[in-house]
Design an enzyme around this catalytic site. Structure first.
Site, PDB file in Angstrom:
ATOM      1  N   ASP A 112       0.944  -1.037  -0.162  1.00 44.89           N
ATOM      2  CA  ASP A 112      -0.149   0.004   0.052  1.00 44.89           C
ATOM      3  C   ASP A 112       0.900   1.263   0.043  1.00 44.89           C
ATOM      4  O   ASP A 112       1.869   1.408   0.821  1.00 44.89           O
ATOM      5  CB  ASP A 112      -1.046  -0.092   1.267  1.00 44.89           C
ATOM      6  CG  ASP A 112      -1.800   1.053   1.101  1.00 44.89           C
ATOM      7  OD1 ASP A 112      -2.677   1.180   0.274  1.00 44.89           O
ATOM      8  OD2 ASP A 112      -2.092   1.763   2.214  1.00 44.89           O
ATOM      9  N   ASP A 125     -11.244   1.013  -1.123  1.00 48.07           N
ATOM     10  CA  ASP A 125     -11.248   2.545  -0.924  1.00 48.07           C
ATOM     11  C   ASP A 125     -12.283   3.102  -1.988  1.00 48.07           C
ATOM     12  O   ASP A 125     -12.372   4.473  -1.811  1.00 48.07           O
ATOM     13  CB  ASP A 125     -10.107   3.161  -1.283  1.00 48.07           C
ATOM     14  CG  ASP A 125      -9.139   3.091   0.073  1.00 48.07           C
ATOM     15  OD1 ASP A 125      -9.717   2.730   1.124  1.00 48.07           O
ATOM     16  OD2 ASP A 125      -7.815   3.252   0.058  1.00 48.07           O
ATOM     17  N   GLU A 162       0.977  -0.519  -5.172  1.00 46.65           N
ATOM     18  CA  GLU A 162      -0.185   0.282  -5.142  1.00 46.65           C
ATOM     19  C   GLU A 162       0.206   1.584  -5.620  1.00 46.65           C
ATOM     20  O   GLU A 162       0.932   2.108  -4.794  1.00 46.65           O
ATOM     21  CB  GLU A 162      -1.189   0.480  -3.656  1.00 46.65           C
ATOM     22  CG  GLU A 162      -2.168   1.295  -3.923  1.00 46.65           C
ATOM     23  CD  GLU A 162      -1.876   2.562  -3.567  1.00 46.65           C
ATOM     24  OE1 GLU A 162      -2.059   3.486  -4.187  1.00 46.65           O
ATOM     25  OE2 GLU A 162      -1.662   2.879  -2.372  1.00 46.65           O
TER      26      GLU A 162
END
Length: 518
Positions: free
Chosen positions: A303, A403, A350
């Protein structure tokens, strides 16, 4: 089975679903029967990937991205049913429980129930556990001591001090003075053993689930948040590795500047690393962290990958993320050093948000595929997320992530120009009844090696099923769960068809004999 690295070179597909979103009677999903049934459904649908969010204990707002440990497993994920099978938790105790409400995850209620019953199981283990069980536990604790001892101490101290911040503990505990910690460990030996036991049980249950998934040809993608919570065993035990003042408080914090998700940016609040100090240790803490994750997962999504090239530094006194500055990350030297120990990393980067050419260059130098989100694609022909601009081995395609809004929720809010562009691009008259099908099919059709879809989109759910809204805390974030019977509403024949049509069928070598001929 193929090696984990080779899975980044094969066309395959799968589903994004966090275990807390599974159904079950104890307040939120766990590693019990529903998890095993889910991976069996994935195999039945010819899907070979299951992506999860971080599995650590949840922190503020129940976020899995604000955990008290970068290594531990969330005790709430432990299956009480699996514990009852060991005999340490009496079956009649479990049978006497009233089911907690279905639907949304109920973290607080689940914590009360599971903490009590985990203590009952611990007592049962101490009384009736076999010599082999006891030895397996002790051996595991020794192998994991590099993080487990700090985590167990942190959690017990947290409870002793009313769950207050570690920066407010007495100096002996706060600064880990030798005499104070020796006295603490002697006085709290049983409480520390309980924390060790819970982590061992969780690790055993996770490995059993992962083995079951792998035997069915399903690989699991884990999630590594780049930053850790200030209220964590990691920061308490290694304050020298973080940007803290003399009292232990962060003087600068992590976040991102204003972007697609938030007009004022996202003020995450995590302390920032002292990369100079980490480099002098050969990035030891990071090598341990990545090594631990590689033992739990087949692939890892990192992430906020861009933070390794440069990260947004916000003065801790700032109320939003608007006022900050970019600082250089550790760059390729970090990954080069890590791969000397761990080999080529099976990583998905990501790389969403404000991404520079330097971030792209670092990702490509590491040979990590980036993420392409179709919800971000339909603005103009040059958009890098449009299917014709996606480059195969360099990309992992998603309809959306945890998200994002669900596909249906996103579609309902599209402005007229984007909706018209979407219709022209797909040569379809899209409406609420077909948009999920068309966007999933399009994701599967891209040249991206890996294609993933949140389960909510397979079920055609609206905004009420959204998992998280970035920049917000509480509310419905992290609480969505599917319910018993929902998997039967997945269009299984259609999903198998598009998986076959677009060359994403599991390779025969990864299938049990009875599925190899499909």
């Amino acid at each position: 089975m193929s090696s984990p690295n080779s899975w980044l070179q094969e066309r395959c597909s799968g589903v994004l679903l966090h275990p807390t979103s599974l159904p079950g009677p104890h307040g939120l999903g766990d590693l019990g029967p529903a998890a095993f049934q889910f991976v069996e459904k994935l195999a039945e649908w010819n899907q070979t990937l299951w992506q999860v969010l971080p599995l650590g204990p949840v922190g503020y707002g129940f976020s899995p991205y604000q955990s008290p440990s970068a290594f531990a497993l969330n005790p709430l994920l432990i299956s009480l049913e699996k514990l009852a099978e060991t005999g340490w938790l009496p079956a009649e105790t479990l049978e006497a429980l009233e089911p907690l409400p279905a639907g949304a995850a109920h973290f607080a209620e689940a914590e009360v129930r599971k903490t009590r019953l985990l203590r009952t199981a611990f007592d049962g283990f101490l009384e009736t556990g076999t010599a082999a069980d006891q030895q397996a536990w002790r051996q595991w604790c020794e192998e994991q001591a590099y993080w487990l001892e700090d985590y167990a101490a942190f959690m017990v101290l947290k409870e002793l001090h009313g769950e207050g911040s570690w920066t407010q503990w007495p100096e002996g505990s706060r600064k880990r003075r030798i005499t104070a910690m020796r006295t603490f460990r002697n006085e709290q030996a049983e409480a520390l053993d309980f924390q060790r036991f819970v982590q061992w049980v969780g690790a055993e249950q996770w490995q059993a689930l992962k083995q079951h998934a792998n035997q069915l040809g399903v690989r699991i993608i884990g999630d590594l948040p780049i930053f850790v919570s200030h209220e964590s065993a990691d920061v308490w035990a290694h304050p020298e590795l973080f940007e803290l003042d003399d009292s232990g408080q962060p003087n600068v914090i992590a976040g991102v500047p204003p972007d697609y998700f938030s007009e004022t940016g996202q003020r995450w609040g995590n302390p920032l690393y002292r990369w100079d100090k980490l480099a002098k240790t050969g990035f030891l803490w990071w090598r341990q962290r990545l090594g631990s994750l590689l033992s739990q997962f087949d692939l890892i999504r990192i992430d906020h990958f861009r933070g390794f090239e440069s990260y947004w530094e916000i003065p801790a006194s700032e109320p939003t993320a608007m006022n900050g500055s970019w600082k250089p990350g550790p760059g390729f030297a970090f990954f080069k050093r890590v791969q000397q120990d761990l080999g080529k990393l099976p990583v998905i980067a990501e790389d969403l948000g404000l991404i520079t050419e330097e971030v792209h260059a670092l990702r490509q130098q590491c040979a990590f595929p980036g993420m392409k989100i179709l919800q971000f694609a339909f603005s103009d022909p040059d958009n890098l997320y449009l299917p014709h601009n996606i480059t195969g081995a360099d990309s992992v395609a998603y309809t959306g992530t945890h998200d994002n809004d669900t596909l249906l929720g996103w579609f309902r809010t599209l402005e007229t120009p984007e909706r018209e562009f979407l219709n022209h691009y797909l040569s379809r008259d899209l409406h609420e009844e077909n948009v999920c099908y068309e966007l999933i099919r399009t994701t599967w059709s891209t040249t991206a090696q890996l294609a993933l879809v949140p389960l909510q989109d397979l079920l055609g759910l609206d905004t009420t099923a959204r998992m998280n809204t970035p920049g917000t805390v509480g509310g419905s974030n992290w609480r969505w769960r599917y319910q018993e019977g929902d998997l039967e509403r997945v269009p299984a024949d259609w999903l198998r068809l598009i998986t076959r049509t677009y060359g994403r069928l599991p390779k025969p070598a990864t299938l049990p004999e009875d599925r190899a001929g499909e």
